[in-house]
Design an enzyme around this catalytic site. Structure first.
Site, PDB file in Angstrom:
ATOM      1  CB  CYS A   1      -1.009   0.144   1.350  1.00 47.43           C
ATOM      2  SG  CYS A   1      -2.203  -0.829   0.629  1.00 47.43           S
TER       3      CYS A   1
ATOM      4  CG  ASN B   1       1.628 -16.855  -7.538  1.00 47.68           C
ATOM      5  OD1 ASN B   1       1.532 -17.259  -8.752  1.00 47.68           O
ATOM      6  ND2 ASN B   1       2.528 -16.901  -7.503  1.00 47.68           N
TER       7      ASN B   1
ATOM      8  CG  HIS C   1       1.941  -8.055  -5.633  1.00 50.59           C
ATOM      9  ND1 HIS C   1       0.824  -9.203  -4.474  1.00 50.59           N
ATOM     10  CD2 HIS C   1       2.524  -9.157  -5.368  1.00 50.59           C
ATOM     11  CE1 HIS C   1       0.696  -9.682  -3.835  1.00 50.59           C
ATOM     12  NE2 HIS C   1       2.614  -9.991  -4.612  1.00 50.59           N
TER      13      HIS C   1
ATOM     14  CD  GLN D   1       6.845 -12.455  -7.093  1.00 54.21           C
ATOM     15  OE1 GLN D   1       7.325 -12.375  -6.423  1.00 54.21           O
ATOM     16  NE2 GLN D   1       5.887 -13.338  -6.071  1.00 54.21           N
TER      17      GLN D   1
END
Length: 372
Positions: free
Chosen positions: A80, A182, A195, A197
């Site tokens: 955040c 994921n 999010h 990666q």
């Protein structure tokens, strides 16, 4: 959607020297000059890779990741924006899309060592795990999901993936770039902020090597790309199609392994994300959002999934590669997981409890009320 949209990229650094990159799609973004005031130790990645002499596959060893952040409370989420008294990985009070180097990377540029063999025996090759791992935050809203992003924001994320693919491909030792998301605890996610990666590997991954060998053999026999022929067959049949646009088709693969599995494939062969045109990027945003919203409607709950991009290796075989995204889930019913059986985990021989046609029909039926 505006195919000529502008995304402003700003590069800064965190307290421990890691790069952080802000990608702003707002009309009038603020300057990104906030300072990370945390007292952080220097990242000390100690990754190495070892090649299994029985399979030829590389395995990464990254013992330093044992101390990574694990299921923090929402008010202490490190993804955040920073709040007064609550510093995070993002020093700014808000952001659109942000990318930063992973604090606990599986691969890193700073690792050192020589190529050698385990115990000096000459049997198991060993090398530094030289690469890079990045975190991509799709939105500053902790409670949003990728499926609830706007098409314009998804288009920004596609531009970010392409930007990072181009940059990471130039790094020392990098052989393949893999952007992925994921989502869900059942998949193993420990940070719930939306999010993904990006892994920049120091080798070509086993799955990609197998797909390239298959594509090479198919082209030698038929003179065409195997995924191009699969795509054409799926579009003719229609029985496994989940969503379709002018430039992309999403379908359940005809030999699906997972309870939910979808390929999102461009109609034109491109090697990686950097080669997508503006209209193709726009169309992907529309098609992929329809897929994700159908997935979330399937069981009436957020679907846990892995979604990742299959791209060409950095240093070759681009003519054998056909960019596509693969999404799969371990959820086989609203409250039931698919656990890998001995045949699957031990010998990679898969058994699916549903046919691809049944999976596609369920996804279409789940998505239908959303399109009315």
């Amino acid at each position: 959607m505006n195919t000529n949209k502008t995304v402003r990229k700003t590069v800064r650094h965190l307290a421990d020297g890691r790069e952080i990159l802000y990608f702003d799609d707002s009309p009038h973004p603020p300057p990104r000059d906030a300072v990370d005031e945390r007292d952080l130790p220097t990242v000390a990645a100690a990754s190495e890779i070892r090649r299994d002499p029985l399979t030829g596959e590389w395995v990464a060893m990254a013992a330093h990741r044992q101390t990574r952040t694990y299921k923090p409370p929402a008010d202490l989420c490190p993804l955040c924006p920073t709040r007064p008294g609550k510093p995070s990985e993002v020093p700014e009070p808000d952001y659109d899309v942000v990318v930063f180097e992973n604090r606990f990377p599986s691969f890193a540029q700073a690792v050192h060592g020589e190529r050698t063999t385990v115990d000096g025996a000459g049997i198991v090759p060993l090398a530094p795990g030289k690469g890079r791992c990045e975190v991509v935050c799709f939105t500053s809203d902790h409670d949003r999901s990728f499926a609830r992003l706007s098409p314009a924001r998804v288009r920004t994320v596609v531009d970010v993936w392409a930007d990072r693919t181009a940059d990471l491909s130039t790094l020392d030792g990098v052989e393949q770039v893999f952007p992925f998301e994921n989502r869900g605890e059942e998949i193993g996610v420990t940070l719930h902020h939306p999010h993904g990666q990006i892994y920049a590997y120091p080798f070509v991954t086993p799955k990609t090597e197998l797909m390239l060998r298959t594509a090479s053999a198919y082209r030698a026999e038929h003179g065409r790309h195997v995924l191009g022929d699969v795509l054409a067959a799926e579009r003719r049949s229609g029985s496994r199609i989940v969503a379709e646009g002018g430039h992309w088709t999403a379908f359940v693969p005809p030999a699906a392994r997972w309870p939910v599995q979808v390929l999102v494939v461009p109609h034109r062969q491109v090697a990686d994300l950097t080669e997508l045109s503006a209209v193709e990027r726009d169309d992907f945003a529309d098609v992929y959002l329809r897929v994700l919203r159908g997935c979330d409607a399937l069981y009436g709950r957020p679907l846990p999934y892995v979604a990742g991009w299959h791209q060409a290796p950095v240093h070759g075989d681009r003519e054998l590669s056909w960019l596509h995204l693969e999404l799969f889930s371990v959820l086989r019913a609203k409250d039931k997981l698919k656990y890998l059986a001995g045949s699957e985990s031990g010998m990679a021989v898969w058994v699916n409890d549903a046919t691809p046609e049944q999976i596609a029909e369920r996804l279409r039926a789940a998505a239908e009320p959303l399109t009315r």
